[in-house]
Every structure is written in C-alpha cells, then in structure tokens.
Enzyme design. Structure first.
Site: not given
Ligand code: FES
Ligand SMILES: Cc1ncc(COP(=O)(O)O)c(C=O)c1O
Ligand SMILES: Cc1ncc(COP(=O)(O)O)c(C=O)c1O
Ligand code: FES
Lengths: 387, 145, 387, 145
Positions: B103, B33
């Site tokens: 996360c 991400c």
């Molecule tokens: S989407 Fe990467 S830390 Fe939440």
C-alpha cells in the site's frame, strides 16, 4: 471505548453464558476420557450422548449419524475428500457453486489436482443457484453435489429442498455446508434429502473449535482423521467433551428460541436495509431480498473501500465486516460478490452487518447514523467520487 | 494491527482534497487490491512543493501513507521529493504490517506520477525520475515456509 | 463414592483451574474472530500470538513454526498424510514402529492403500527402538521417519536424539509423536533435529480438542484442512481461541513445574513399582525401567484380566487403565504389549497407572493395598491360576 | 456401562470355585479376546444339577454371565439346562452392551462343554447337545453405518 455494538455474528458469536456454564464441569471435575471404563469417564460419555441427541433433534436426524469434528472447515474437508475416495469407483465428478465458503472451494481445488472434475455453478444476481443449470451439470460420473444451505457473505438461502430432490432422483449424494444455516433456519435432513451436513458451534453462540458432520446412515465415507475408535471409528481423537457439551446446549437453545429470535432479527434487518438504501445514495443490497438469513445485511457503497469503512466503524465501537472474515488473509475482493456480478471496485466497498438476538433498535439507529457520516467522509476523500 | 501513527493519520488525514490547476497530478492504482490514489502538487517557480493534496480510495494503510507522504513532500524541492520512498513513509509511520507494505508503494508511485505530469507540462526532465506505472500490482508472492 | 484417586493421566488430565481461568474471557467477552479487523478481534489475535510463543519456548522453536490443530490425532494424520503427498516425487517409503499410537498406525494403513510402503520397526523387550534396525530400514525411497517420543502405554522413551541425527544424515524428514512427552520431558527441536512434532493439550492439564503440529521452516507439507487463511494458510478453520489460550498457559505451566513435578512423580512411580513387584507374585514391569516417562507404571499381573481389575479398582475409587484408553473400542490385547513380546493372556492382565502432580504417597499406599486385595480375589476366580 | 444386575453379579459372583470329582467339567475360551471360562457340574442320578461352580478369566461381563448362568442351571435337569441360552442369561442380567454380547456366549458354551463331558463320562447321549467348540471366537463383524 464505551459500548461495543457487535454486528459480525456471521464471523463468530459470543459464547452464551449458559453454554459456558454447561461446559465448565467438564474441564476440572468430570474430565475423564469418555473411552475409559471408570466412573468419571462414564459422566463424560453420557454428556456426549446427550449433546449428540440435542443436536440430532434440531435436524430431525438419528443421533448416531452425528459425528463431532473440530469445526465447519474440518466437516467440509471430510465430506468432500472422503466422498471422493469412497465413490471413486462410481465417478470423479462433483458439483458445487462459485459462492461456497473457501473450506469447500479450496478443498475442491485440492481434489482437482487429484483427478476430480468439479463443476462450479454460477448463481443468479441474488446469489441463488439456478436449478436448470444444476440439472444440466449432472453426468453419470457425478458422485456428489455440495451446495451450501445459506451463504455466509450475502445470506442468500439456496433451494435446498429442490436440490435434495434432484440429487435423490439421480442417486447422487447431497452434502450441504449449513454452517450459517444450522440453528438459524429450520432444517430437517429427511424432508430435505440431505445426506451430509456440516456445521460449526461458534456460529450459534457455542464455543469455537467444535463442529459436526451429519452423515446419513448408508453413506459409505470413512475416516478423515484416523486413529482411536472414537465417534464410531469414524473420527479419531480424544473427544472435546466441554466443546461437545457446549455445542449441545447451544443447539438446543438455538432451536428453542429460533422463531422469536429470527423474527425479531429479520424485522430489524429489513428496517436497516430500507433506511440505508433510502438514506445513502449509490448503494445496493447484495443477496436475495427475501430468501436470506434473518440476520444478514450486505450492502455496497459505491466509491469507497471496505477496510477504511470497517476501521472507522470500529472507532465508533461498531464491529462489522467486509466480505468474509475468514478470507481476510487475501486482498482480492470477495469471490461471492464477484459471482453475483459486482465489478471489483464495488465489491470492495461492501459492508456486511450480521445481527444477533442482542441487537436493539437503538443500536440499529446509531449504526445507520454512523454509516451515513463515515460513508460521506470517505467519499469526500475518494478520487472516484465526484459530487 | 496498525501502529498509533498510522491510526492517527487514518483518523485525521492531512491534506485531503484537490488542488485546482495543480502543477502536477498523478493517479496510480493497484489492480490486485483495487485501490487508487491521486496526488496533486503545487510547485512554485523555484521547484519547491508548496502544496500537496491527495484523494484515496483504499485501505487504512493507503489513507495513512497518502497522508504521511503529502506531509513529507511539502516544502521539499522536486529533487528532494524523489527521495520520499515508500520506506521513508513507512518509517515515518512506525511501520506497516507485512501484507500492507504494498500500500505504501501507492503513495511513492503517486508522487512520482504527479512529478512526471509536472515535468511533462513544463517540458522539463527530472533527473532520476522514470515514467511511473499506473498499475503497481505485482505478482503475489507465495509465502515461504 | 468418596475421594477419587485418578491414575489415568496418560489418557487425559484434569484441566488446571488456572488454565480454565485464562480461557474464560475468550468465550463471552473477547470472542472476536481473530481474522477480523476490529478491536475485540485484535484481542483474540494477540492471545493466540502469546500462546504460540509460550509453546514455542518450551520446544526451543520459532513460534511461526507452531500450527494449532484439534489434537494429537489430527497432528499425526496431517504430518503423515501431507508428507506422503508433498514428498511423493522423492519416494513412498515411511519408517515407523510397531508401538506407535493408533493415530499413526491407522494412518499408515490408510497410506498403504494409497501406495505407501511402510516399515514397522520392532522394539526390544523394553519397548525401545533398535537403532541398527532403523538404519538398515532406510532406503533411497525413504521420505519420512515417524517415531514417537515416548510411548503412551508403557512409557518407554525413544532414543530421539540418535534418530534425529540419523534422519538428518540421510536427509530424511523426522516426525515425532510427542503427545505423551511434551511438557513431561525436556525437548529441544533444534538439538534433537526434529522436523515435525505432534502434541495435544489435554495430556498436560490443558483443554481437550486442541493440539499443535510443529513444522520446521522449510518442510514442504501443506494443508490437511483446506479453507480460510488461518495458521499462515496451512490449517483452515476459525481458531479455537479459548483452547489455544488454555494450551499456552498449560504449556508454560508444565515447563515451569517440570523439574520439580516430574522428580516427585518419578520417585513415587519407582516406589509403587518396587512395592507391587515385591509384594504381588507373578508380576512384571512393562517398559524400560529407566528410560520411561516420569509418571508411567505398567505392570502385568499373570492369570487375571484387565477389565475386571479396572472395574474393581473403580469400585474402590481408583481410576486406572489397561492398555490404552483410546483403543478400548477393541477387544484385542494391546499391540504395544504384544510388540514387547508378552503372550496374549499376560498382555490382557496389564494395568497402567499414570500419576499426576496431585498423587500423594498415601494415595500410592492405598492403591497398592487395593491392588493386592483385588489381584488375589481375581486370581482365586481364575481358571488359569493354581495356588 | 453395565446394568446394576451385572455389577451385582460381578461384585458378588455366585458359585465361584471348583467341584472335586465333578460329574462334568467344561472349559471354553474366546481366542479373540483371550478370555477363558471353566464350568463344573455336579449332577445326581436323576439327571438334576445339584451343584454348579465356575472359574473365569475374563471381563466384567464374563464374570457376571458365569455367575448368572450357574444360578440359572442349578436345580435344573440336564435337558432344562440346555435351554439356558446366552439370551436367557443376558435377559436375567438386564442386558449387556453390544460389544459384550459375545461374552455371554462363553457361559452358554461352558455349560454345554460341561454337559458334553458329563455325557462322555456317562457314555450317554444328550438330546440336542452338539459337541461344543473350545474356542467360540467369531469373525469380527464390520460395523455397518
Ligand atoms: S490494500 Fe490496497 S492499498 Fe492497501
Ligand atoms: C502417543 C499418542 N499419540 C496420539 C494421541 C492422540 O491424541 P488425541 O486423542 O488428543 O487426538 C494420544 C492420546 O490419545 C497419544 O497418547
Ligand atoms: C459457510 C461456512 N462454511 C464453513 C465455515 C468454516 O467454519 P469454521 O471456521 O468453524 O471451520 C464458515 C465460517 O467460517 C462458513 O461461514
Ligand atoms: S471380552 Fe472376552 S469375555 Fe468379555
């Protein structure tokens, strides 16, 4: 929460009150099935005919070439899958771009598993297809070129006329995903040599769940949804009469107001872009500065991450998006921003603001101030930012 | 989509910032991400975490879990801090949406990384602490239907 | 024209005013794209979640197994085409019946061209599948049994429980087109071993253009429409939020009122059937006298032709149908009536009356009188009738 | 879907019935749609059609075209009646929807069949009249897109 400033009109728009008004009689009064023979059914049928004409007019098309679907995604799936089947004796090669909507890209991936060869064209740093590369990609096996009219994330408008000419010269079908462009920029399917065109009502103040595929007479694709004889036997299913009526009104309305509305939007767009780029350091505009949708702003803010930015904007009553709404199921950075060459972490910090006719100068000023505050705040929290 | 507690910690994150000459600093990221978290610990001679600060480049959940994690480890001993798992952080925040569970791992790993840094600087070994990864991204799981 | 007596509720129904009421806020107020992150989008998302639960409850299903589509036809196409693809390593044989809706039959014909082997089961003279024939048709290659829950023309209700059990025993997927049955008869997908189920809102006083496919957890079929991550990545396209909301309310409403409503309808149905058969000579009831939808009447009048009958009824303010509305593009007599053994000319003279909760005894009496007059008149004009 | 004239002739069809001892009777059908039309002609010694009646088992268009066709041939000579084509009938009715054009052929063919019957009974030959088909159903044409 007080007033909301809605700047996510590329994701979806408010259904215009006059559109809802026009739809209403077709729910509980003129609710007949248009395929039936009795009087109230006739009213549904006429309403559909009128909507079809309203839409055809905006495209300079023959109304019999407009086929209603449930939205842009269905139209895109239909165009690609059915063309692949119908023209399989000619070849299996389809040309598209790296910046298409997922409705095109994921359909292409599906077709690859079924034997299609797909060329995904690169775009330049402004998000525009390079005509030489398109021309080079054409082979005798090429049956279809599918290139979007305008991009949903960065707003860049493709050289559709040139693409259409090239496709025509080579006798190749040309499909364009015009979900973002229909009603926003003038389109004439004949002048542009467009063979198929996808659109979706909810992007132009029409209702959700209704779209169309324009199919030029002579294109041999058949049904995607089989069943009843609706839509000249090419798209089965009881017609969504209120949706179709609403789409017709929305299209007529979009065409009528286009010049004034998009002129105003483009002015505000340029004002906002200029101020943000000038007043916030470490920013860049994504997409072509000129060849872009009148209401699209897409800016990357270095060192910050999009979701946090969106949530903070939401707390201030500002609805915006980062990358494309439809893909928010995924955590990957936008494929469009990567395709124009942004590194991952900058792609992550991008903000899309898409204006509407209702957006005012005051809204713009308020939003700019809030962006400045929030970006500063998030940067102060960012391990990547050293001030 | 987020609980009230998450929104509170996102809107008013506790312990944002840096610690100069921190006893331990740890940075971890999730390449998938693209998010990054850095944790600073100030640990006194008795091994108690006096101060804890963070910086996060990440989503709302990343900010909130960093903030909550710093609150949870503050005042704890190094050994106790090891038990501040991502689960504990999530519970303290009244949960996270499924796509956001990863996360919270960032926060857990960032603490571990800071502790590891502290141990290396101090030339000690912390019982139960393994060398943390700097990238916690996992294979994306196919959703089962 | 004065009052209209609408007796074509199997073709489509009036959208209930409370359904429209529930939909309205999602056009111009809570119009956010449910995939977005900001507040008004959250409202769309919640509304969808609620509708999904309302629907799941009616089926005894898990709400995560309900996938919204644009209607019954899309659901049918999806179920069949995707099952054929997903289970191709197991086999290519599908069992269905001769009396399915065209959304199934034409999809089957399409699949036949792509290598599927389809068995179209005969039905008995009441339009009911014969279990022994179904059992005999099963081969090791059989991947899917698709049999409708209730027929749209003659209303006959199939032995779904037995079919489900048989399918389960043989480890074969069972899909049922429940477009006519959902909300009209009790359905429990677990008790009946249904793996997939199609439905369409406009048949139960919901809006047109929205339906769903129930897919039991574990069934491996994937997307039919590829694109964004909506509907747990199985059905792309911006959600038709007002439609979904309307469907939820319509489903809850249908379930709540089912017992009383269908009790009343069935009584009126039986009254009308009895009187017409008694008072008009040369008539026959089509479909099972007992195992039939509570609101379905289907009667053949010898020596006369359906369209003329319908037009004359329409002149009296009575909306009815002859054969199935969806197929009116064709002049052929109904495949369903032929399948139960009617000769062409008798199939042609069949009339379908499908009642609603609003149909009254007075309506029924008026309609019966008009039928008597009109049938007599048409017979006097018919070269087939010698009195 | 139908013009006012069609609806008028459907609602009030002219010349419904039979003629006893008719000079000519013709019955034709369309096996495809299953519809049937029977035409009765009463023709005097000068070859003028004095009376014309019909019975139809068919759709609205079939009824209306039968009715109109009888009106058109009444008073005409046999030769003139041959010119009452389905086109003429449709024009007199202000047109028919495309799917219903074939219905008007029934009327034309029914007149021809009745005339043929008359000629056979009379042992005469009518110039330009061919033996009519009893089933006029054609191949269904695939719609071109
Ligand atoms: S989407 Fe990467 S830390 Fe939440
Ligand atoms: C049994 C059955 N299946 C499928 C359909 C198709 O549903 P829709 O027209 O909503 O797509 C219908 C009705 O039209 C139906 O009655
Ligand atoms: C360029 C483009 N294509 C296709 C779509 C899909 O349209 P819909 O969500 O209405 O199916 C969208 C928007 O979601 C879009 O922006
Ligand atoms: S449909 Fe057969 S005569 Fe009109």
């Amino acid at each position: 929460m007080g007033k909301m400033i809605y700047l996510d009109n590329a994701a979806t728009t408010k259904t215009a009150p006059e559109v809802v008004e026009a739809m209403l009689p077709y729910f509980s009064e003129n609710y007949g099935n248009p395929s039936s023979i009795y009087e109230i059914a006739g009213r549904s049928k006429e309403a559909i005919t009128e909507a079809r004409e309203q839409i055809a007019k905006v495209l300079g098309a023959n109304s019999r070439d407009i086929y209603f679907t449930a939205g842009g995604s269905e139209s895109d799936n239909w165009a690609l899958k059915a063309a692949f089947e119908a023209y399989s004796s000619k070849g299996n090669h389809i040309i598209t771009t790296k910046i298409e909507h997922h409705a095109i890209l994921h359909t292409c991936e599906y077709l690859e598993k079924r034997g299609a060869k797909i060329t995904y064209l690169d775009v330049d740093q402004n998000g525009i297809v390079k005509m030489e590369e398109l021309e080079k990609a054409i082979t005798p096996e090429t049956i279809l070129i599918s290139i979007m009219f305008a991009n949903n994330e960065i707003g860049s408008i493709q050289p559709v006329r040139e693409i259409g000419m090239l496709a025509r010269e080579h006798g190749i079908l040309f499909h364009t995903d015009a979900v973002q462009a229909f009603g926003q920029v003038p389109i004439d399917v004949d002048a542009l040599n467009i063979d198929m065109l996808s659109s979706s009502a909810h992007k132009i103040n029409g209702p959700k769940g209704i779209g169309f595929l324009y199919i030029r007479k002579g294109v041999k694709i058949r049904s995607f949804i089989h069943g009843g004889a609706q839509e000249r036997k090419r798209r089965a299913g009881t017609e969504n009469v209120p949706g179709i009526v609403g789409y017709g009104v929305a299209a007529a309305r979009a065409a009528e107001t286009m010049e004034e509305r998009t002129g105003k939007e483009a002015e505000l767009r340029d004002y906002m872009i200029r101020r943000i780029l000038e007043e916030v350091p470490y920013t860049r505009l994504n997409g072509d500065p000129k060849k872009r949708l009148p209401n699209n702003i897409n800016i990357s803010f270095q060192f910050i991450e999009g979701e946090s930015l969106l949530i903070m904007l939401d707390m201030e009553g500002i609805a915006a998006s980062s990358g494309s709404a439809c893909t928010s199921g995924s955590l990957d950075p936008s494929h469009v921003l990567l395709a124009i060459g942004l590194p991952h972490e900058i792609a992550h910090g991008s903000l899309r603001l898409t204006l509407s006719e209702e957006t005012t100068k005051e809204d713009a000023d308020f939003v700019i101030e809030k962006i400045k505050e929030i970006v500063a705040r998030l940067r102060s929290m960012s391990p990547l930012y050293e001030d | 989509m987020y609980s009230e507690k998450v929104m509170d910690h996102f809107e008013h994150p506790r312990n944002v910032g840096e610690i100069e000459n921190a006893s331990g600093v740890g940075t971890v990221g999730n390449a998938k991400c693209g998010d990054i978290m850095r944790m600073y610990l100030d640990i006194d001679d008795k091994g108690v975490i006096n101060e804890c600060k963070f910086k996060t480049f990440g989503c709302g959940a990343a900010v909130a879990t960093s903030s909550m994690a710093t609150e949870l480890v503050k005042g704890k001993t190094v050994q106790e801090a090891l038990e501040v798992t991502n689960k504990a952080v999530m519970e303290a925040l009244d949960g996270l949406p499924p796509v956001k569970v990863h996360c919270s791992l960032l926060a857990e790993e960032a603490i571990h990384a800071a502790l590891w840094d502290y141990a290396e600087k101090k030339h000690i070994k912390i019982e139960g602490l393994e060398k943390p990864k700097t990238d916690i991204s996992e294979e994306e799981e196919e959703e089962e239907y």
